[in-house]
Structures are given as structure tokens and as C-alpha cells.
Design a protein around this motif. Structure first.
Motif, mmCIF file in Angstrom:
data_model
loop_
_atom_site.group_PDB
_atom_site.id
_atom_site.type_symbol
_atom_site.label_atom_id
_atom_site.label_comp_id
_atom_site.label_asym_id
_atom_site.label_seq_id
_atom_site.Cartn_x
_atom_site.Cartn_y
_atom_site.Cartn_z
ATOM 1 N N SER A 60 39.122 -20.086 -32.684
ATOM 2 C CA SER A 60 37.842 -20.062 -31.983
ATOM 3 C C SER A 60 37.838 -18.964 -30.915
ATOM 4 N N ALA A 61 38.931 -18.837 -30.200
ATOM 5 C CA ALA A 61 39.042 -17.789 -29.178
ATOM 6 C C ALA A 61 39.013 -16.400 -29.818
ATOM 7 N N ILE A 62 39.657 -16.262 -30.985
ATOM 8 C CA ILE A 62 39.624 -14.974 -31.693
ATOM 9 C C ILE A 62 38.190 -14.661 -32.122
ATOM 10 N N ARG A 63 37.478 -15.669 -32.616
ATOM 11 C CA ARG A 63 36.069 -15.468 -33.001
ATOM 12 C C ARG A 63 35.264 -14.962 -31.799
ATOM 13 N N ASP A 64 35.456 -15.571 -30.640
ATOM 14 C CA ASP A 64 34.711 -15.189 -29.440
ATOM 15 C C ASP A 64 35.085 -13.791 -28.945
ATOM 16 N N HIS A 65 36.369 -13.475 -28.967
ATOM 17 C CA HIS A 65 36.840 -12.215 -28.384
ATOM 18 C C HIS A 65 36.780 -11.032 -29.353
ATOM 19 N N CYS A 66 36.973 -11.282 -30.641
ATOM 20 C CA CYS A 66 37.144 -10.198 -31.609
ATOM 21 C C CYS A 66 35.981 -10.083 -32.588
ATOM 22 N N GLY A 67 34.838 -10.632 -32.250
ATOM 23 C CA GLY A 67 33.680 -10.636 -33.132
ATOM 24 C C GLY A 67 32.799 -9.407 -33.016
ATOM 25 N N LYS A 68 33.253 -8.406 -32.295
ATOM 26 C CA LYS A 68 32.475 -7.172 -32.172
ATOM 27 C C LYS A 68 33.419 -5.984 -32.374
ATOM 28 N N PRO A 69 32.869 -4.849 -32.834
ATOM 29 C CA PRO A 69 33.726 -3.673 -33.038
ATOM 30 C C PRO A 69 34.381 -3.236 -31.717
ATOM 31 N N VAL A 108 47.759 -13.890 -34.066
ATOM 32 C CA VAL A 108 47.358 -12.634 -33.446
ATOM 33 C C VAL A 108 46.263 -11.978 -34.280
ATOM 34 N N PRO A 109 45.156 -11.582 -33.634
ATOM 35 C CA PRO A 109 44.165 -10.784 -34.357
ATOM 36 C C PRO A 109 44.713 -9.376 -34.542
ATOM 37 N N GLU A 110 44.462 -8.784 -35.697
ATOM 38 C CA GLU A 110 44.979 -7.445 -35.971
ATOM 39 C C GLU A 110 43.851 -6.419 -35.907
ATOM 40 N N ALA A 111 44.197 -5.197 -35.576
ATOM 41 C CA ALA A 111 43.219 -4.120 -35.412
ATOM 42 C C ALA A 111 42.434 -3.842 -36.687
ATOM 43 N N ASP A 112 43.001 -4.206 -37.851
ATOM 44 C CA ASP A 112 42.306 -3.965 -39.122
ATOM 45 C C ASP A 112 41.354 -5.104 -39.498
ATOM 46 N N GLY A 113 41.143 -6.068 -38.579
ATOM 47 C CA GLY A 113 40.213 -7.161 -38.820
ATOM 48 C C GLY A 113 40.837 -8.379 -39.475
ATOM 49 N N GLU A 114 42.135 -8.382 -39.657
ATOM 50 C CA GLU A 114 42.828 -9.529 -40.238
ATOM 51 C C GLU A 114 43.448 -10.378 -39.133
#
Length: 187
Positions: A60-69, A108-114
Motif C-alpha cells: 500500500s505504501a509503495i502504491r502511494d509513493h511510487c504511483g507516479k513517474p 523494495v520498489p524497483e526503478a523499472d516499475g517492478e
């Protein structure tokens, strides 16, 4: 799960005194009952290894933080809702397949979107999977003196049973990292 379902669908082996049951489903609804049993068994562990809620919170935190370019200021690709959904399904299934006592992975969220999940035993023993939109898992593991592995595996998220079947090999690699521990009864 009612005892009627358990008694008509399978047998429980091992001593009930040890609190460690192996469930062997034998009915036509084998996969569904086995999956439900595994989920309930893991939630009944009552220990610090009940990590599924923690991982869901991290997703959920990844969705909130990493949901934009450019979410970290270095040109990162969006971690899409599809990746989050795939990761949640995969994590839920691995939680039910993992041996009792398997600790929570680092997520961990990855820079390639994975999204990467990593389980680490020590410097020589680690296993990671990377989950994306493509319907596959990239994985790599080092198992000390037992060697290493890397590759990719297709996943079928069309149903819980299909996904469980897709992840059997991944669960076996986790078991290489965290083998079952024999339990001794107190005297």
C-alpha cells in the motif's frame, strides 16, 4: 473451516500433541481445501513470522509513493496498480506455501516499475524475486555451499489454484533457504 470439511476432505497425520499437522487432501475439491487449510494454518502460527499483513501494508505504501513517474527523482517508472495486484496475489500464495517460521521478505520498489522481494539468511544465503506486469517472476538465489540459481518463471494469476501451481518451484527455493525445523516436545 469446519471440522466436517476437514474430515471428509482429507486426513491429518502426525501427533496432535506436537501441534504440527500435515494435511493431505483427498477430495474432488482438493486444491481449494488445501489452500484454505494452508492459509489458516499459517495464521494460527501466532508468532512473529505472520508477515502477510506487514507486506500488504508495504504494498500500500509503495502504491502511494511510487504511483507516479520519477517517484524518487531519478527517472523511475511508475509501479502500476497491476504490479501491486500481482505482487499481492503472489505474496499471499507464497505465504501459504512457505514453511512455518519463514521470515518476512524485504520489499523494495524497483526503478523499472517492478517490486522485489528478498529473503536473506546470511551473506551466503539469499533469495530474491522480482514481480512485474509481464506475468512472470525473475528470481535469483544463493544457497551457500549448495549452489545458486537464477532464471524466470511464468505465473498464472487466473485463479488461486493456478497461481499456487505456478509458485511451487519458488516455494521450494524458499525451503532451501529456510528448511523445516524438527520440533521437540517439552518433557
Amino acid at each position: 473451516m469446519s471440522s466436517a470439511i476437514i474430515s471428509s476432505a482429507g486426513v491429518i497425520s502426525r501427533s496432535r500433541l506436537s501441534g504440527d499437522y500435515d494435511y493431505h487432501a483427498i477430495s474432488a475439491t482438493r486444491q481449494q481445501v488445501l489452500s484454505e487449510w494452508n492459509q489458516r494454518r499459517n495464521y494460527l502460527r501466532g508468532s512473529a513470522s505472520d508477515w502477510l499483513p506487514t507486506i500488504r501494508s508495504a504494498l500500500s505504501a509503495i502504491r502511494d509513493h511510487c504511483g507516479k513517474p520519477d517517484w524518487d527523482g531519478h527517472g523511475e517508472i511508475v509501479v502500476s496498480d497491476e504490479v501491486i495486484t500481482n505482487a499481492d496475489k503472489i505474496v499471499t500464495t507464497l505465504f501459504t506455501l512457505a514453511q512455518a517460521g519463514t521470515p518476512a521478505p524485504d520489499i523494495v520498489p524497483e526503478a523499472d516499475g517492478e517490486i522485489c522481494l528478498t529473503w536473506t539468511q546470511d551473506d551466503a544465503q539469499t533469495f530474491s524475486i522480482s514481480i512485474g506486469e509481464q506475468g512472470k517472476i525473475n528470481f535469483a538465489g544463493q544457497f551457500g555451499h549448495r549452489g545458486s540459481i537464477h532464471g524466470w518463471k511464468p505465473t498464472d494469476t487466473s485463479s488461486p489454484n493456478a497461481l499456487e501451481s505456478s509458485l511451487q518451484e519458488i516455494a521450494e527455493y524458499l525451503e532451501n533457504l529456510y528448511p523445516p525445523v524438527a520440533r521437540r516436545r517439552a518433557a
